[in-house]
Design an enzyme around this catalytic site. Structure first.
Site, PDB file in Angstrom:
ATOM      1  N   ASP A   1       0.853  -1.186   0.000  1.00 24.00           N
ATOM      2  CA  ASP A   1       0.000   0.000   0.000  1.00 24.00           C
ATOM      3  C   ASP A   1       0.884   1.230   0.000  1.00 24.00           C
ATOM      4  O   ASP A   1       1.874   1.294   0.723  1.00 24.00           O
ATOM      5  CB  ASP A   1      -0.887   0.002   1.238  1.00 24.00           C
ATOM      6  CG  ASP A   1      -2.127  -0.843   1.017  1.00 24.00           C
ATOM      7  OD1 ASP A   1      -2.635  -0.828  -0.123  1.00 24.00           O
ATOM      8  OD2 ASP A   1      -2.555  -1.533   1.951  1.00 24.00           O
TER       9      ASP A   1
ATOM     10  N   ASP B   1      -4.840  27.965   8.888  1.00 27.03           N
ATOM     11  CA  ASP B   1      -5.067  26.599   8.398  1.00 27.03           C
ATOM     12  C   ASP B   1      -4.493  25.605   9.395  1.00 27.03           C
ATOM     13  O   ASP B   1      -3.279  25.462   9.511  1.00 27.03           O
ATOM     14  CB  ASP B   1      -4.393  26.450   7.021  1.00 27.03           C
ATOM     15  CG  ASP B   1      -4.699  25.102   6.417  1.00 27.03           C
ATOM     16  OD1 ASP B   1      -5.347  24.268   7.085  1.00 27.03           O
ATOM     17  OD2 ASP B   1      -4.295  24.885   5.256  1.00 27.03           O
TER      18      ASP B   1
ATOM     19  N   PHE C   1      -9.509  27.831   7.339  1.00 24.12           N
ATOM     20  CA  PHE C   1      -9.724  26.949   6.194  1.00 24.12           C
ATOM     21  C   PHE C   1     -10.995  26.141   6.429  1.00 24.12           C
ATOM     22  O   PHE C   1     -11.216  25.604   7.506  1.00 24.12           O
ATOM     23  CB  PHE C   1      -8.535  25.985   6.057  1.00 24.12           C
ATOM     24  CG  PHE C   1      -8.715  24.979   4.968  1.00 24.12           C
ATOM     25  CD1 PHE C   1      -8.350  25.310   3.669  1.00 24.12           C
ATOM     26  CD2 PHE C   1      -9.262  23.724   5.228  1.00 24.12           C
ATOM     27  CE1 PHE C   1      -8.511  24.379   2.657  1.00 24.12           C
ATOM     28  CE2 PHE C   1      -9.422  22.810   4.213  1.00 24.12           C
ATOM     29  CZ  PHE C   1      -9.043  23.141   2.927  1.00 24.12           C
TER      30      PHE C   1
ATOM     31  N   ALA D   1     -13.775  23.298   4.436  1.00 23.39           N
ATOM     32  CA  ALA D   1     -13.925  22.419   3.273  1.00 23.39           C
ATOM     33  C   ALA D   1     -14.773  23.078   2.194  1.00 23.39           C
ATOM     34  O   ALA D   1     -14.640  22.765   1.010  1.00 23.39           O
ATOM     35  CB  ALA D   1     -14.561  21.102   3.697  1.00 23.39           C
TER      36      ALA D   1
ATOM     37  N   SER E   1      -7.795  29.484   3.012  1.00 22.81           N
ATOM     38  CA  SER E   1      -7.563  30.102   4.326  1.00 22.81           C
ATOM     39  C   SER E   1      -6.865  31.434   4.076  1.00 22.81           C
ATOM     40  O   SER E   1      -6.394  31.698   2.961  1.00 22.81           O
ATOM     41  CB  SER E   1      -6.706  29.173   5.193  1.00 22.81           C
ATOM     42  OG  SER E   1      -5.401  29.106   4.644  1.00 22.81           O
TER      43      SER E   1
ATOM     44  N   LYS F   1      -4.686  31.701   0.591  1.00 26.56           N
ATOM     45  CA  LYS F   1      -4.020  30.490   0.093  1.00 26.56           C
ATOM     46  C   LYS F   1      -5.055  29.386   0.019  1.00 26.56           C
ATOM     47  O   LYS F   1      -5.916  29.283   0.909  1.00 26.56           O
ATOM     48  CB  LYS F   1      -2.891  30.067   1.047  1.00 26.56           C
ATOM     49  CG  LYS F   1      -2.239  28.762   0.752  1.00 26.56           C
ATOM     50  CD  LYS F   1      -2.106  27.870   1.988  1.00 26.56           C
ATOM     51  CE  LYS F   1      -3.413  27.155   2.279  1.00 26.56           C
ATOM     52  NZ  LYS F   1      -3.420  26.431   3.544  1.00 26.56           N
TER      53      LYS F   1
ATOM     54  N   ASP G   1      -5.677  -4.761   5.868  1.00 26.60           N
ATOM     55  CA  ASP G   1      -6.371  -4.786   7.146  1.00 26.60           C
ATOM     56  C   ASP G   1      -7.892  -4.746   7.013  1.00 26.60           C
ATOM     57  O   ASP G   1      -8.607  -5.198   7.876  1.00 26.60           O
ATOM     58  CB  ASP G   1      -5.903  -3.638   8.048  1.00 26.60           C
ATOM     59  CG  ASP G   1      -5.959  -2.303   7.331  1.00 26.60           C
ATOM     60  OD1 ASP G   1      -6.448  -2.256   6.184  1.00 26.60           O
ATOM     61  OD2 ASP G   1      -5.509  -1.306   7.912  1.00 26.60           O
TER      62      ASP G   1
ATOM     63  N   ASP H   1     -10.122  -6.124   1.928  1.00 29.12           N
ATOM     64  CA  ASP H   1      -8.828  -6.706   1.545  1.00 29.12           C
ATOM     65  C   ASP H   1      -8.862  -8.232   1.613  1.00 29.12           C
ATOM     66  O   ASP H   1      -7.962  -8.900   1.113  1.00 29.12           O
ATOM     67  CB  ASP H   1      -7.716  -6.224   2.486  1.00 29.12           C
ATOM     68  CG  ASP H   1      -7.256  -4.822   2.143  1.00 29.12           C
ATOM     69  OD1 ASP H   1      -7.380  -4.443   0.960  1.00 29.12           O
ATOM     70  OD2 ASP H   1      -6.786  -4.116   3.042  1.00 29.12           O
TER      71      ASP H   1
END
Lengths: 677, 569, 201
Positions: free
Chosen positions: A306, A343, A374, A376, A381, A392, A512, A516
């Site tokens: 992974d 942020d 910041f 979503a 931010s 930014k 895990d 998988d």
């Protein structure tokens, strides 16, 4: 990594118990599993009878009895080697057993009502039963959390004392019997039948109680049995030849010849090597469900790794800045710092630390500045202070705020950064675009070298990631993996494994999650994380108690070491035969053909001492090699050709030469002691 | 040893080694069913064979079917030869009026020729008619050679690709081998032999009036054509009792060189063929090197022993300058004789141009030991190849674990099944050689067959069983082999040594063929290069030879030291 | 599996027809036509009588002739079939002594022959039997050892005899292969003044 307790190579109590066990193992019924040593035992019995008969008849019996004694010792040394290896496993099992308690479980009578339960001994819990576990309780058996969230101390298994969160649903719903609930409560559905829990199985594995021979061991056993029969034929037919030559040969001498020729060294150490291989894994906090898995680990041709957590740290971090033309680098850096003060995400913090390390810019928030945090939604931010503003964030969001079209050079840089698998963040000040901060998923230091090492061993590394192809390709190049699967779904992993296996290659992977599980089951070596789901742990054939996916590499090395040790001692054992002929043949025939004394190139003093020396060497070498069998031959990550050259020199040539010196030394000792001299 | 002697040996071996490369490449073309330069002439004949036999050459056979077809034709052919030998009196081309063979001797001879052993318990001049030589023995020389080569080719195919279900078509392999390989070379060689003086006639034995009085009957026969395939097919059964020492089988040093070249050619070429068929020529060269090194060591070992001469004779006043000449021909001398006999025992030919019974102990040990090693250096046609492949599998298995992987050979994993079958095959050989010789030396009827006393007698018996089991056919010829014990015992040893070895090997091939072919990686055990060659030589010596050391010590080694001590028996 | 019976039988039949009949007969007839001397056994014919084969040795005992090597061939005794008697150079059979290097019989025989050749440093081929029992040749050394005897019996000068020996001494092929040798029958034919000695063509 939490180390399981270290057990010294020569642990007093283990050795003492093993010495006792080695006698129990003389039982011919169990010894028959090991043809070479079984034949040795049969021959020892025969020689003992001859010796006793001679003794009763008043004939000189010292020689047959001495041979018989050393033949018995040969058998005992072999059983001792196995007993020591098992003893080390048993010692580890003891520490596990401590975790298995005879607590009372709180069996829920009505799933809806947590107050109504009946105390039941943990050992009687059947699969499917629901139990309540509250803070301070030991989890009575393996199970799946049905309800609740709790922190659980799993140190009994992992050795790691920091509690982990376990909760219903998702990938952290499995609990293990013997672990301790530290806070809160859980309702657990028991998934293991009595005596079949994870700890039970681990104990059995570690003790070697359920040890089955691995495919390779079986093949080797056949070779050794074949060699034993071949030499048996050579020895059994010898009286015919000797009779023609008027050279009577006693049974003790034939017994000595046979036992020194058959591969007792590897025959005696073979199971110890296998057990020790498992043991090395356990010391590494990895439990293999079968020796076959350990062996397969040495054989793997491809590792599926992974990306996140194994190859990279998994967080995107600031790695570079790219100002637009006409903007000074430092101005961009300062603006980025100010804009990131709001942020709190790891990405934001990485920008601050990058600028501090690279440009020496401290992150000091000006007084009465307005921080724009910041989110979503905005994906931006910033900071407003004294009529100025810094922003930014995601490139499109920032550009929207700037309002002006971005210069062509900027667009190109954005493109380039994205193609390299990094994330570009735009920085603007006072509505003017300053440039880009490049966030990168950072590849772990040293991982590239590890992969190069694997490549030298002939193992391909394959990175598995959910990233898009572009990003995946960039990281793959940086990490130096041989191949990658981008935008990987569990089905992709499974399909990839099947494809590689169809080419006849062996694949190892770790995982895990429940999704998988199919791939873990399909892979030749599937390492499940202890923190993973029950489904994953059932599907894999190894469980990493530390849940550290990078360990796959070490697991492969341990598997290789196991095979190398087996090969090296086989080669050594077979190469030994040459010297024994030079010791025994002239001794047997010198009475009839004094001229054959010319073959006595070791100049051994008498026929009896020559034969006895060879037998003693043959027995003692088993004990001498026990530490090597348990520790394993040192593994080097080099190509097969140079590995072969090196090992062939040490164990092949060494196997030819060493016994000459050893037999001569024993003969000198016997002569000095006036035994058969 | 003289420079001249060594140079003769070096020249012949070089000729063989150099020519094995193009011939090996050609054989790969033949057995892959591709067009050869002989196809314009032979393809119609080949098609005719298939049409008459009702064979579809493209249809592959699994290992069991391949083995069944192989056993079937050999069993039928064995019965036919048995009948021919028993009935030869009534068959054409019998100007000497030679009577039919006894059932016992016919069984032994049939077993001997069907297994490519070509052991001669009989005396051809008085016991085999021209007709039986042609219709029986010559045909067997071709067919048993083609059988061996076919089996070898089938084994090679197992390595050619992954997931194969078939090993090729046995009938096609047999036909192509005969038409494209054995007959063309055999024909050219027979012409050369004829030119050098080997007779080819159906006339009765000549009656001569020697210069110094008396009379001389000179045995003749259709020798040249049979002599060529006898060597080319590593058969080795002589037209005459004295085999290639007979001036009519081998009139000059040049014919000797030709025959020596012929008998080594295909076994060495097969190794090269393997390289081409698995698309990795260097793999073939590695096996070639193992064969070449062991054979060369053997040749020079025997030559060194023989060139010194017999110290007992030297003591009696014989000049040691020519070496040990007892049983050798003047025209060949010690160097070419040693080379020939070692070549014919390193291959399973068993032809001799000088008599091994009279070789010095160590000179005789070399041929016997090369046989005991399993006839893989380079071994018989086909059989040598599959035997050395078995050794390669064992080498890879024993030492291959040392690189930390399940061993693989030519991309095929070597696992329990292959090891089981390989050990079974090796076991059969040891069983027959040691039990047979030991038993015979314990029985009065066995002892009465011995021509020489002392350790040499043991050597004779051990050599006989070794030669029969390993399908060599040479002998320490003083041994009287036409006794019930040895006719039946050695006959059985030949059959088991051939087929009880070949069938497990074909089973191995079947098992390996089905496995995927793994492309080599840096972690793959290297099966080319000097290291592997050295390893294989070690494994062959230890796994193939050590079990015979006690018996060898009581035979040739004891005799050697006794001879040095001045003892006689 | 019975389907394999046809190919098995047909291929045996074809092989027999091809390699057991057609080719041997072709070789026999073509050989007889093109190389009749070799194909017929290199027979030497003198005055219409077959004297022997150029490739097969003969038993020479008289002092007038050079002697070949001892021959180990034996045959049944015509007087008593249960016994065997030496039949040197009887080319209706072939074979070697098969005596071991440590054989007392070998040593005794060689010791006797060595005495006849002067007792020391005797060339090995002179006192050892060949593999075929029919070896047509001896080494030049062994021939040289006999020159005096033959010269005396024939009342010739030894040098003249030696000259004939030298003329019949063949060297190694290309100076490398084989051994120097003298064909005894041809040498003796030359001594007798025969002109057909090597009528090989």
């Amino acid at each position: 990594m939490a180390q399981a307790e270290t057990i010294g190579l020569f642990d007093g109590p283990i050795l003492a118990r093993a010495a006792g066990d080695s006698f129990l193992k003389l039982n011919p019924v169990t010894l028959m599993r090991n043809p070479v040593i079984f034949v040795t035992e049969v021959v020892a019995v025969l020689t003992t009878f001859i010796g006793i008969e001679d003794l009763l008849r008043g004939a000189p019996a010292a020689f047959p009895l001495a041979i018989a004694a050393w033949l018995w010792l040969t058998v005992l040394f072999a059983t001792f080697a196995e007993a020591v290896a098992e003893g080390r496993g048993r010692a580890r099992a003891e520490s596990l057993r401590r975790a298995r308690t005879d607590t009372m479980a709180k069996m829920l009578l009505n799933p809806a009502d947590r107050a109504l339960y009946k105390p039941v001994p943990a050992a009687q819990l059947k699969a499917g039963t629901l139990v309540l576990v509250e803070a301070g309780d030991l989890i009575p058996s393996d199970g799946e959390i049905v309800e609740g969230v709790a922190s659980v101390n799993e140190s009994a298994i992992t050795g790691e004392s920091a509690p982990v969160i376990r909760e219903a649903g998702g990938d952290r719903s499995a609990v293990t019997g013997g672990t301790l609930v530290v806070s809160d409560w859980l309702v657990v559905r028991i998934t293991a039948e009595p005596g079949q829990t994870f700890i039970d199985r681990m104990i059995k594995l570690v003790e070697g109680a359920e040890r089955r021979k691995t495919p390779n061991e079986i093949a080797l056993d056949i070779l050794l049995a074949g060699l034993t029969i071949i030499f048996l034929i050579a020895v059994v037919t010898l009286p015919g030849f000797a009779g023609y030559s008027r050279t009577p040969i006693g049974i003790p001498v034939l017994a000595a010849l046979l036992v020194t020729l058959i591969p007792t060294t590897i025959g005696g150490l073979l199971s110890a090597i296998g057990i020790a291989g498992m043991d090395r894994l356990i010391r590494f906090n990895v439990v293999a469900t079968s020796g076959r898995a350990v062996e397969a680990a040495g054989d793997v041709d491809a590792l599926l790794l992974d990306k996140t957590g194994t190859i990279t740290f998994g967080n995107r971090m600031a790695a570079a800045i790219h100002p637009v033309p006409g903007v000074a680098e430092r101005d961009l850096a300062e603006a980025a710092v100010l804009a990131s003060l709001g942020d709190d995400t790891p990405e934001g913090r990485s920008i601050l630390s990058f600028m501090r390390d690279r440009y020496g810019i401290g992150a000091e928030r000006p007084a009465d500045a307005a921080v724009i945090p910041f989110t979503a939604q905005t994906r931006v931010s910033g900071l407003d202070h004294a009529g100025r503003s810094w922003r930014k964030g995601a490139v499109d969001s920032v550009l929207k705020r700037v309002g002006a079209p971005a210069p062509a050079a900027f667009a190109q840089t954005v493109d380039r950064v994205a193609r390299a698998g990094s994330t570009p963040l735009a920085v603007a000040a006072d509505g003017r675009l300053l440039g880009l901060v490049e966030l990168k998923d950072v590849v772990k230091p040293g991982i590239r070298e590890r992969f190069a090492e694997l490549r030298r061993m002939g193992i391909r590394t394959v990175m598995v990631t959910g990233d898009n192809r572009v990003t995946a390709a960039a990281i793959a190049t940086e990490a130096g993996v041989d191949d990658f699967i981008a935008e990987a779904t569990p089905q992709d992993k499974l399909a990839y494994i099947r494809r590689v296996q169809a080419e006849g290659r062996l694949v190892a992977m770790c995982g895990d999650g429940t999704n998988d599980a199919p791939a873990l089951a399909q892979a030749d070596v599937g390492v499940a994380m202890q923190t993973g789901t029950q489904a994953a742990r059932e599907a894999g054939n190894m469980i990493d108690l530390d849940s550290d996916p990078t360990k796959l590499i070490e697991i492969v090395e341990i598997g290789k070491q196991l095979l190398i040790t087996r090969g090296a001692l086989t080669t050594f054992s077979i190469a030994n035969d040459i010297s024994k002929y030079f010791a025994i043949l002239p001794a047997i025939f010198v009475a009839t053909y004094p001229e054959l004394g010319a073959l006595n190139i070791m100049r051994l003093s008498t026929p009896e001492s020559a034969i006895l020396s060879a037998v003693i060497f043959n027995a003692v070498i088993i004990v001498i090699l026990v530490p090597l069998a348990l520790r394993g031959v040192k593994f080097r990550a080099v190509g097969a050709a140079s590995l072969l050259r090196r090992n062939l020199l040490i164990y092949g040539l060494g196997g030819i030469v060493a016994p000459f010196a050893g037999i001569k030394a024993i003969d000198l000792l016997l002569t000095a002691l006036h035994i058969f001299a | 040893m003289t420079w001249n002697g060594s140079a003769q040996i070096a020249l012949v071996l070089t000729l063989v080694f150099v020519s094995a490369f193009p011939v090996g490449r050609y054989m790969a073309v033949v057995f892959e069913g591709r067009r050869t330069w002989l196809s314009p002439a032979l393809a119609p004949v080949e098609r005719g064979f298939y049409a008459l036999a009702g064979v579809d050459p493209q249809r592959g056979m699994g290992w069991k079917e391949y083995a069944f077809a192989l056993i079937l034709i050999n069993a039928l052919h064995f019965l036919l030869l048995y009948a021919i030998l028993r009935l030869q009196y009534y068959l054409p081309w019998n100007p000497q009026g030679i009577a039919g063979m006894s059932p016992r001797l016919a069984f032994n001879t049939g077993a001997s020729f069907v297994t490519n052993t070509n052991w001669q318990a009989y005396s051809p001049e008085s016991q085999i008619s021209y007709g039986a030589q042609m219709l029986g023995l010559t045909v067997h020389n071709y067919l048993s050679a083609a059988t061996g080569i076919a089996a070898g080719v089938a084994v090679v195919r197992a390595f050619a690709a992954g997931g194969l279900r078939t090993l090729g078509n046995f009938w096609a392999d047999l036909t192509r081998c005969t038409l494209y390989l054995l007959l063309p070379i055999g024909t050219v060689a027979a012409i050369l032999l004829l030119v050098s003086g080997v007779p080819e006639t159906l006339a009765a034995y000549a009656q001569a009036s020697p210069l110094d009085g008396g009379s001389q009957t000179i045995a003749l026969g259709p020798v040249a054509f049979q002599e060529a395939i006898k060597e080319l097919g590593t058969n080795g059964g002589g037209f005459f009792n004295a085999n290639a020492a007979h001036p009519f089988e081998n009139p000059t040093a040049l014919s000797n060189v030709l025959e020596n070249w012929l008998l080594l050619l295909i076994p060495f070429s097969l190794a090269i063929m393997l390289g081409h068929m698995v698309r990795e020529p260097k793999q073939g060269r590695a096996l070639f090197a193992v064969m070449a090194v062991l054979l060369t060591l053997g040749v020079f070992g025997a030559y060194a022993a023989e060139a010194g001469g017999n110290p007992l004779l030297a003591h009696a006043g014989v000049s040691p300058a020519m070496g040990n000449m007892e049983g050798k021909e003047v025209r060949f001398g010690v160097a070419l004789s040693s080379l020939f006999n070692v070549s014919a025992t390193g291959t399973s030919t068993g032809a001799v141009d000088s008599f091994t019974d009279s070789y010095l102990p160590l000179g005789g040990l070399v041929p016997m030991f090369l046989m005991q090693l399993g006839e893989a250096t380079p071994g018989g046609v086909g059989s040598g190849l599959y035997t050395i492949v078995v050794f390669a599998l064992l080498s890879v298995f024993v030492a291959g674990l040392m690189v930390g992987r399940t061993p693989e050979y030519l991309g095929k994993k070597v696992q329990a099944r292959e090891i089981k079958l390989a050990m079974l095959a090796v076991l059969i050989l040891t069983l027959f050689i040691l039990c047979g010789a030991s038993l015979s030396l314990s029985l009065p009827s066995g002892l009465s067959s011995l021509a020489n006393a002392g350790p040499h007698g043991l050597s004779e018996m051990l050599y006989g069983w070794t030669s029969a089991t390993e399908n060599n056919g040479s002998a320490m010829a003083g041994l009287s082999a036409d006794t019930p014990l040895l006719d039946y015992g050695l006959g059985a040893a030949m059959i088991f040594g051939r087929f009880a070895f070949m069938i497990p090997v074909l089973a191995i091939a079947g098992s390996l063929a089905a496995k995927p072919k793994l492309p080599p990686s840096a972690g793959t055990f290297p099966t080319t290069g000097a290291l592997f060659v050295g390893l294989m030589i070690g494994v062959i010596l230890i796994l193939g030879g050590l079990q015979f050391m006690p018996a060898d010590a009581l035979g040739p080694l004891a005799e050697h030291f006794a001879m040095l001590a001045g003892k006689t028996y | 599996m019975l389907s394999h019976l046809r190919p098995a039988i047909v291929l045996i039949a074809l092989s027999t027809a091809l390699t057991g009949v057609a080719f041997p007969l072709l070789f026999t007839y073509a050989g007889n036509a093109i190389l009749p001397f070799q194909a017929g056994g290199s027979l030497i014919v003198q005055n219409g009588r077959v004297i022997g084969s150029a490739l097969i040795g003969q038993n020479f005992t008289s002092d007038r002739y050079f002697h070949g090597r001892p021959s180990a061939l034996t045959g049944t005794d015509p007087k008593d079939p249960s016994k065997t008697v030496p039949t040197p150079y009887d080319a209706s059979e072939s074979g070697a002594s098969n005596l071991a290097p440590t054989s007392k019989a070998l040593l005794d025989r060689v010791a006797g022959d060595v005495k006849a050749y002067g007792g020391h440093d005797v060339p090995a081929d002179a006192v050892t039997t060949s593999g075929s029992g029919l070896d047509p040749q001896i080494s030049p050394e062994t021939a040289a050892l006999q020159v005096a005897r033959v010269a005396k019996a024939r009342h010739m000068a030894a040098a003249d005899v030696q000259k004939i020996v030298d003329a019949h001494t063949e060297g190694r092929y290309f100076g490398l292969l084989g051994e120097p040798r003298v064909n005894v029958l041809e040498l003796n034919l030359a001594l007798d003044g025969s002109r057909v000695s090597v009528a090989k063509e």
